[in-house]
Enzyme design. Sequence first.
Site, mmCIF file in Angstrom:
data_model
loop_
_atom_site.group_PDB
_atom_site.id
_atom_site.type_symbol
_atom_site.label_atom_id
_atom_site.label_comp_id
_atom_site.label_asym_id
_atom_site.label_seq_id
_atom_site.Cartn_x
_atom_site.Cartn_y
_atom_site.Cartn_z
ATOM 1 N N CYS A 1 7.453 1.550 5.984
ATOM 2 C CA CYS A 1 6.234 1.761 6.790
ATOM 3 C C CYS A 1 6.086 3.183 7.343
ATOM 4 O O CYS A 1 5.143 3.888 6.974
ATOM 5 C CB CYS A 1 6.178 0.759 7.925
ATOM 6 S SG CYS A 1 5.881 -0.920 7.333
ATOM 7 N N LYS B 1 5.495 6.226 4.827
ATOM 8 C CA LYS B 1 4.215 6.189 4.097
ATOM 9 C C LYS B 1 3.019 6.197 5.054
ATOM 10 O O LYS B 1 1.991 6.799 4.757
ATOM 11 C CB LYS B 1 4.162 4.988 3.148
ATOM 12 C CG LYS B 1 3.799 3.678 3.786
ATOM 13 C CD LYS B 1 3.561 2.601 2.734
ATOM 14 C CE LYS B 1 3.347 1.239 3.358
ATOM 15 N NZ LYS B 1 2.178 1.098 4.219
ATOM 16 N N LEU C 1 4.972 -6.891 12.667
ATOM 17 C CA LEU C 1 6.352 -7.403 12.681
ATOM 18 C C LEU C 1 7.360 -6.302 12.374
ATOM 19 O O LEU C 1 7.051 -5.323 11.708
ATOM 20 C CB LEU C 1 6.524 -8.556 11.688
ATOM 21 C CG LEU C 1 6.385 -8.303 10.184
ATOM 22 C CD1 LEU C 1 7.595 -7.638 9.558
ATOM 23 C CD2 LEU C 1 6.129 -9.626 9.479
ATOM 24 N N ARG C 2 8.576 -6.512 12.923
ATOM 25 C CA ARG C 2 9.669 -5.591 12.603
ATOM 26 C C ARG C 2 10.539 -6.263 11.568
ATOM 27 O O ARG C 2 10.942 -7.417 11.763
ATOM 28 C CB ARG C 2 10.509 -5.303 13.856
ATOM 29 C CG ARG C 2 9.752 -4.652 14.993
ATOM 30 C CD ARG C 2 10.515 -4.814 16.296
ATOM 31 N NE ARG C 2 10.695 -6.217 16.641
ATOM 32 C CZ ARG C 2 11.575 -6.678 17.536
ATOM 33 N NH1 ARG C 2 12.385 -5.848 18.157
ATOM 34 N NH2 ARG C 2 11.663 -7.969 17.806
ATOM 35 N N GLU C 3 10.846 -5.571 10.477
ATOM 36 C CA GLU C 3 11.782 -6.150 9.519
ATOM 37 C C GLU C 3 13.095 -6.411 10.242
ATOM 38 O O GLU C 3 13.522 -5.621 11.077
ATOM 39 C CB GLU C 3 11.995 -5.212 8.329
ATOM 40 C CG GLU C 3 10.901 -5.360 7.306
ATOM 41 C CD GLU C 3 11.101 -4.498 6.078
ATOM 42 O OE1 GLU C 3 12.250 -4.299 5.654
ATOM 43 O OE2 GLU C 3 10.086 -4.005 5.554
ATOM 44 N N PHE D 1 12.941 3.035 21.010
ATOM 45 C CA PHE D 1 12.706 4.145 20.072
ATOM 46 C C PHE D 1 13.200 5.478 20.632
ATOM 47 O O PHE D 1 12.628 6.530 20.357
ATOM 48 C CB PHE D 1 11.230 4.225 19.649
ATOM 49 C CG PHE D 1 10.925 3.214 18.578
ATOM 50 C CD1 PHE D 1 10.799 1.878 18.897
ATOM 51 C CD2 PHE D 1 10.836 3.587 17.256
ATOM 52 C CE1 PHE D 1 10.572 0.930 17.917
ATOM 53 C CE2 PHE D 1 10.609 2.642 16.269
ATOM 54 C CZ PHE D 1 10.473 1.313 16.609
ATOM 55 N N THR E 1 0.875 -1.184 0.000
ATOM 56 C CA THR E 1 0.000 0.000 0.000
ATOM 57 C C THR E 1 0.914 1.237 0.000
ATOM 58 O O THR E 1 0.986 1.962 0.992
ATOM 59 C CB THR E 1 -0.928 0.006 1.241
ATOM 60 O OG1 THR E 1 -0.148 -0.302 2.418
ATOM 61 C CG2 THR E 1 -2.039 -0.993 1.122
ATOM 62 N N ASN F 1 2.075 3.214 14.365
ATOM 63 C CA ASN F 1 3.238 3.635 13.567
ATOM 64 C C ASN F 1 3.478 5.141 13.649
ATOM 65 O O ASN F 1 4.624 5.598 13.738
ATOM 66 C CB ASN F 1 3.078 3.198 12.103
ATOM 67 C CG ASN F 1 3.599 1.787 11.890
ATOM 68 O OD1 ASN F 1 4.021 1.126 12.846
ATOM 69 N ND2 ASN F 1 3.577 1.312 10.667
#
Length: 432
Positions: free
Chosen positions: A262, A265, A153-155, A251, A86, A210
């Site tokens: 992610c 966008k 999920l985290r890449e 973070f 997306t 996000n």
Amino acid sequence: MKVGIIGTGYVGLPTGVGLAELGNQVICIDREPRKIEALQAGKITLYEDGLEELFHKNVKEGRLHFTTSMKEGISDADLVIIAVGTPPHPVTKEADMKYIHAAATELAEYLTDYTVVATKSTVPVGTGDVVEGLIAKKNPNADFDVVSLPEFLREGFAVYDFFHPDRIVVGANTEKARNVIKELYKPFEGKTNMLFVKRRSSETIKYASNAFLAIKIHYINEMANFCEKTGADITEVAKGMGLDTRIGNRFLNPGPGYGGSCFPKDTMAMAYMARQNDVDMTLIKAAIDGNAKRKQQMAERILESVKSIENPKIAVLGLAFKDGTDDCRESPAMEIIGNLLEVNANITAYDPKAMVTSKLLIGDKIKYAENMYDALKDADVLAILTEWQEFKTLNLQKAASLMRHKNIVDCRNLLNADTAKNNGFKYQGIGR
Ligand code: NAD
């Protein structure tokens, strides 16, 4: 359970492999024949720690299959998972729904018995209703429910996260659909938080999460700028803040800005949805603007360090948007390199996993080195742009002997500032 997964990218493939490992019969569908041919030939198409081994195991044990045929993948499925991209719309920056709409329309005609269609892609609030409408229009007799099943999920940790999720959020409007998803996630019962909510809430949870994380990164980057002006050290400040359980210690690493497929966008899509609904979301706007400036500032910092050198040679360590992945989409490194190329910088880069994906995006506009020391030969500045742990092991004495000028701009605070200075480097970290 028989599961058809549409899209075999960074979400679809680990999800397919994970669900097969849990004992389901999984068919992964992708419209890119090259991807499917590679997977059918036993070649994994993206890098994720631990994925390859599980992929081979489940293919061998007959639970994991690949096809380009929607008919083959959908006809017998109890559950269809949509995991297509997306991306941001090129003009409006809202989530471009063309792949979702195409997938919903294409799958509709192959629905036979009762099927749950779950959207794992990150989609704007209300998409469940749209997907429902598209399927019903194409196949008025279909017996189905549409569920929102956002992916968190985290890449780089996709496999770990599949088996150890923080939470599973399910947006289902019927009991029947909820039961199918409960059955799917039975192995996680009692081990993780399972939250059943309204479909629109579920769609919103993904964007709200996000956007919040992006704002947290933007905040710590601004705080790092403040520390640079005042003589405080952001690593100490972040540590002190993170000990407060209300804030949490994750973070809070300052850096060159957030990137990846992610956060950029999703923040833009969230801002668009806010505008559409007449809600003023100033924090998200600030994060988007601040993050764009951040990458420009990092490029300026690198150029400033070599401003007195004619035709400086820049060594870049790190191309992926973060460590543990080969994904360069919206990577701060890509944007910073883009800014440096605008002034015709001479760049040699190294990344442990992302050189092939980087070449797909920026081609041969930069040179690629075999290892981190090769990248440093005759360089006038070393810029560290991704937090690969390998870069922490850089022998600074050896680095000093290879470089023409001893400058380091460490955008990830990976190196020890004192060791760098003791080896004759002019060292600049972030916020300290
Ligand atoms: P991706 O681009 O890696 O993969 C998408 C795949 O879908 C591609 O292989 C493409 O060929 C395929 N595809 C597109 N249309 C299709 C169709 N009609 N039929 C069959 N295949 C089709 O994308 P991704 O990174 O896996 O992301 C997928 C979704 O998951 C996005 O909405 C993203 O926002 C969301 N998400 C991604 C992550 C992440 O870490 N990458 C995490 C959480 C959520």
